[in-house]
Design a protein around this motif. Structure first.
Motif, short mmCIF file in Angstrom:
data_model
loop_
_atom_site.label_atom_id
_atom_site.label_comp_id
_atom_site.label_asym_id
_atom_site.label_seq_id
_atom_site.Cartn_x
_atom_site.Cartn_y
_atom_site.Cartn_z
N VAL A 1 0.76 -1.14 -0.01
CA VAL A 1 -0.06 -0.24 -0.06
C VAL A 1 0.48 1.17 -0.18
O VAL A 1 0.60 2.02 -0.51
CB VAL A 1 -1.19 -0.16 1.11
CG1 VAL A 1 -1.68 1.44 1.19
CG2 VAL A 1 -1.89 -0.95 0.72
N LEU A 2 2.09 1.58 0.78
CA LEU A 2 2.66 2.53 0.89
C LEU A 2 3.93 2.59 -0.29
O LEU A 2 4.02 3.55 -0.96
CB LEU A 2 3.67 2.64 2.28
CG LEU A 2 3.01 2.50 3.93
CD1 LEU A 2 4.13 1.84 4.75
CD2 LEU A 2 2.31 3.84 3.66
N ALA A 3 3.98 1.38 -1.07
CA ALA A 3 4.59 1.78 -1.73
C ALA A 3 3.22 1.87 -3.65
O ALA A 3 4.19 2.94 -4.24
CB ALA A 3 5.18 0.20 -2.31
N ALA B 1 4.13 12.39 2.81
CA ALA B 1 3.07 12.25 1.66
C ALA B 1 2.66 11.33 1.03
O ALA B 1 1.37 11.42 0.86
CB ALA B 1 3.91 13.52 0.11
N VAL B 2 3.65 10.28 1.26
CA VAL B 2 2.97 8.66 0.94
C VAL B 2 2.07 8.73 1.90
O VAL B 2 1.12 7.87 1.84
CB VAL B 2 4.02 8.02 1.23
CG1 VAL B 2 4.06 6.53 1.40
CG2 VAL B 2 5.57 8.84 0.33
N ASP B 3 2.24 8.71 3.31
CA ASP B 3 1.62 8.91 4.92
C ASP B 3 -0.08 9.08 3.97
O ASP B 3 -1.23 8.77 4.01
CB ASP B 3 1.21 9.55 5.87
CG ASP B 3 2.78 8.79 5.94
OD1 ASP B 3 2.86 7.81 6.61
OD2 ASP B 3 3.20 9.42 7.43
N ARG B 4 -0.27 11.02 4.43
CA ARG B 4 -1.52 11.05 2.99
C ARG B 4 -1.99 10.18 1.84
O ARG B 4 -2.54 10.43 2.03
CB ARG B 4 -1.08 12.83 2.72
CG ARG B 4 -0.79 13.56 4.08
CD ARG B 4 -0.70 15.54 3.60
NE ARG B 4 -0.10 15.25 2.03
CZ ARG B 4 1.40 15.82 3.21
NH1 ARG B 4 1.98 15.69 4.73
NH2 ARG B 4 2.58 16.31 2.38
N ALA C 1 15.61 4.10 1.15
CA ALA C 1 14.80 2.39 1.57
C ALA C 1 12.95 2.70 0.95
O ALA C 1 12.68 1.89 0.17
CB ALA C 1 14.35 2.04 3.26
N LEU C 2 12.63 3.88 1.18
CA LEU C 2 11.22 4.19 0.24
C LEU C 2 11.12 3.76 -1.36
O LEU C 2 10.60 3.31 -1.78
CB LEU C 2 11.00 5.13 1.08
CG LEU C 2 9.26 6.21 -0.10
CD1 LEU C 2 8.65 4.81 0.10
CD2 LEU C 2 8.89 7.44 0.82
#
Length: 187
Positions: A8-10, A29-32, A50-51
């Motif tokens: 989901v995060l990727a 920004a990814v959290d949002r 890592a992200l």
């Protein structure tokens, strides 16, 4: 929709990268984008690198799955016109909707990989059924250098997609343009 939190995060990171560019790719920004509480992304991917690595791995997995499925449902073309039509349809998918989002992210990652060898190693071209369909068509035309011509042809199509994506030519690829590339590869 994927249920694994890392996936989901990727996926959210791909969206952020496509929409905001490399500078806009942050944990927050990814959290949002994933609609998750602040700090979630950094809990799973401690560093920006890592992200990025997770994003690139997911991007490659999605692309390979798409190419595999396309190749499996596409018979080897019998004519240059059939090959051109197939490549034009592929290019159009890469320029619209979900394909456009992933293409924007892929090009941003390709530029970033110039400075990060671990990203380059993940992005390296892979064999897949769709590539094999093109190679088999060229070999059936009697080309002794079908492997090299396949790389050349697909690189030209990729260049055409890039050109249309960044604004040259209105954002679409015509079958006639692709047909010219196929014809050049056959000569």
């Amino acid at each position: 929709m994927p249920t694994d939190r890392r996936t989901v995060l990727a996926d959210a990171a791909i969206t952020v990268l496509a929409e905001a560019g490399i500078r806009g790719l942050t944990h927050r920004a990814v959290d949002r984008a994933a609609n998750l509480p602040p700090g979630t992304t950094s809990a799973y991917f401690r560093t920006r690198q890592a992200l990025l690595i997770a994003l690139v791995r997911r991007l490659v997995a999605l692309d390979q799955a798409e190419l595999q499925a396309t190749g499996e449902r596409t018979p080897v073309p019998r004519t240059a016109a059939e090959l051109a039509a197939g490549l034009a349809a592929f290019a159009e998918r890469r320029l619209t909707g979900e394909g456009r989002r992933r293409t924007l992210a892929r090009y941003a990652c390709a530029i970033e990989s110039v400075h990060h060898v671990e990203l380059r190693e993940i992005l390296v071209s892979r064999r897949n059924v769709a590539r094999q369909v093109v190679r088999d068509f060229l070999a059936a035309q009697g080309l002794t250098d079908a492997d090299e011509r396949t790389v050349t042809l697909l690189t030209c199509v990729d260049g055409l997609i890039f050109d249309r994506l960044v604004g040259g030519g209105g954002g679409s690829v015509s079958a006639a343009e692709i047909h010219r590339l196929v014809t050049a590869a056959l000569h």
